[in-house]
Scaffold this motif. Structure first.
Motif, short mmCIF file in Angstrom:
data_model
loop_
_atom_site.label_atom_id
_atom_site.label_comp_id
_atom_site.label_asym_id
_atom_site.label_seq_id
_atom_site.Cartn_x
_atom_site.Cartn_y
_atom_site.Cartn_z
N ALA A 15 1.41 0.30 7.69
CA ALA A 15 2.58 -0.50 7.28
C ALA A 15 2.66 -0.56 5.76
O ALA A 15 3.76 -0.46 5.19
CB ALA A 15 2.47 -1.91 7.86
N ARG A 16 1.51 -0.69 5.11
CA ARG A 16 1.46 -0.72 3.66
C ARG A 16 1.95 0.61 3.08
O ARG A 16 2.72 0.63 2.12
CB ARG A 16 0.03 -1.01 3.21
CG ARG A 16 -0.25 -0.88 1.72
CD ARG A 16 0.54 -1.85 0.90
NE ARG A 16 0.22 -1.75 -0.50
CZ ARG A 16 1.07 -2.02 -1.49
NH1 ARG A 16 2.30 -2.43 -1.22
NH2 ARG A 16 0.70 -1.91 -2.75
N LEU A 17 1.53 1.71 3.68
CA LEU A 17 1.96 3.03 3.22
C LEU A 17 3.47 3.16 3.29
O LEU A 17 4.12 3.63 2.34
CB LEU A 17 1.30 4.12 4.06
CG LEU A 17 1.77 5.55 3.77
CD1 LEU A 17 1.38 5.98 2.36
CD2 LEU A 17 1.19 6.53 4.80
N LYS A 18 4.05 2.75 4.40
CA LYS A 18 5.50 2.88 4.56
C LYS A 18 6.24 2.02 3.54
O LYS A 18 7.28 2.45 3.00
CB LYS A 18 5.89 2.50 6.00
CG LYS A 18 5.46 3.56 7.02
CD LYS A 18 6.03 3.31 8.39
CE LYS A 18 5.31 2.20 9.12
NZ LYS A 18 5.74 2.09 10.54
N LYS B 83 2.19 9.89 -8.30
CA LYS B 83 1.92 8.84 -7.33
C LYS B 83 1.08 9.37 -6.17
O LYS B 83 1.32 10.48 -5.67
CB LYS B 83 3.23 8.27 -6.78
CG LYS B 83 4.11 7.62 -7.83
CD LYS B 83 3.50 6.34 -8.38
CE LYS B 83 4.45 5.62 -9.33
NZ LYS B 83 3.86 4.37 -9.89
N SER B 84 0.12 8.58 -5.73
CA SER B 84 -0.74 8.94 -4.60
C SER B 84 -0.72 7.80 -3.58
O SER B 84 -1.64 6.99 -3.51
CB SER B 84 -2.17 9.20 -5.08
OG SER B 84 -2.21 10.23 -6.04
N PRO B 85 0.34 7.74 -2.78
CA PRO B 85 0.50 6.60 -1.86
C PRO B 85 -0.58 6.49 -0.78
O PRO B 85 -0.89 5.38 -0.35
CB PRO B 85 1.88 6.84 -1.24
CG PRO B 85 2.15 8.30 -1.45
CD PRO B 85 1.48 8.65 -2.73
N LEU B 86 -1.15 7.62 -0.33
CA LEU B 86 -2.20 7.54 0.68
C LEU B 86 -3.43 6.82 0.12
O LEU B 86 -4.05 6.00 0.80
CB LEU B 86 -2.60 8.95 1.15
CG LEU B 86 -1.48 9.82 1.72
CD1 LEU B 86 -2.04 11.17 2.17
CD2 LEU B 86 -0.79 9.11 2.89
N GLU C 36 -3.35 4.75 -2.48
CA GLU C 36 -2.94 3.37 -2.76
C GLU C 36 -2.99 2.50 -1.51
O GLU C 36 -3.36 1.33 -1.57
CB GLU C 36 -1.54 3.35 -3.37
CG GLU C 36 -1.12 1.99 -3.88
CD GLU C 36 0.24 2.00 -4.55
OE1 GLU C 36 0.84 0.91 -4.73
OE2 GLU C 36 0.73 3.10 -4.88
N ALA C 37 -2.66 3.09 -0.37
CA ALA C 37 -2.71 2.36 0.90
C ALA C 37 -4.12 2.33 1.47
O ALA C 37 -4.34 1.79 2.56
CB ALA C 37 -1.75 3.00 1.91
#
Length: 266
Positions: free
Chosen positions: A8-11, A144-147, A149-150
């Motif tokens: 959910a955080r990733l999305k 940005k590295s969302p994976l 970051e989540a």
């Protein structure tokens, strides 16, 4: 569940980007990132970019096209030529920095041209346990590295990929072909082609998670621990095929495949 919260955080993170360009290698992580991005953003706001170079096998580019088409996202394949950079071909410990700096700089410019807000890569939390000089380039250029970051690990990504019915959920880990060459040994197109052909021969013998480490006329094969016995059983076929490629001394790593094996000396 913790994993559900991470997802959910990733999305939420990706949704807040509004638009993005994704560095897409067709591996487990970048395919998952592309799929999730397509779930939360308008597909017209996403561009997947795959870099074609001598350091990546041709089969990966073919798979990138297939996966992007299935997900329904635009794909652009661009040519890069790290082998023109003597700092890269000298193969120092920070080799990956020069490669990533060139690639991410190009992607940043392309994102501006395409009017996309951010450039994303698929680094995850598990990557932080390995020696990754390319991370410096990522930070310098504010990729940005969302994976990461989540706080998603490689195992998390495989589990979620399976739930999303992505064919890559159990795809073997992959790194560029330059990672098969010991640091400070010059990288050449000929060596890269020989390594690519050798690993292709091993995969034809049904060894999926495989690395072939190049040491001139000697090579060292890494397969998963569960395949070590089978590698010995197929040794004649292995030796015959690799000798035809110029490897006169063929060895097996008894510890099996390990991510970042050559980085132990870094």
């Amino acid at each position: 569940m913790i994993l559900d919260k991470k997802f959910a955080r990733l999305k939420d993170i990706i949704r807040n980007y509004h638009s993005c360009l994704i560095a897409f290698s067709a591996g487990v992580d970048s395919t998952f990132l592309l799929k999730v991005s397509a779930l939360v953003l308008p597909k017209k706001n996403i561009l997947a970019v795959t870099a074609a170079s001598a350091t990546y096998p041709k089969q990966e580019f073919k798979q990138a096209k297939t996966l992007a088409r299935r997900i329904g996202v635009r794909l652009k394949i661009v040519k890069t030529d790290e082998l023109k950079d003597k700092r890269f071909t000298a193969n120092p410990l920070n080799r990956c920095y020069f490669c990533k700096k060139e690639l991410f700089s190009f992607l940043k410019g392309l994102a501006v041209k395409e009017k996309l807000s951010f450039v994303l890569d698929a680094s995850n939390l598990s990557d932080k346990s390995d020696f990754r000089p390319g991370e410096r380039a990522r930070k310098e250029l504010r990729i940005k590295s969302p994976l990461e970051e989540a706080r998603l690990t490689k195992e998390d990504i495989r589990i979620l990929s399976k739930k999303l019915k992505l064919s890559t959920w159990d795809k073997p880990s992959f790194a560029c072909l330059a990672s098969r060459i010991p640091y400070n040994m010059k990288i050449t197109p000929e060596i890269l082609r020989r390594v690519e052909r050798a690993e292709d021969q091993l995969r034809r013998l049904s060894f999926n998670q495989v690395r072939l480490r190049h040491y001139g006329s000697l090579c060292r094969i890494e397969v998963s621990e569960s395949d070590l016995a089978r590698l010995l059983q197929r040794r004649k076929a292995v030796v015959d095929r690799l000798k035809k490629l110029g490897y006169n001394h063929i060895t097996m790593d008894l510890e099996g495949y390990r991510m970042g094996n050559l980085n132990q000396d870094a």
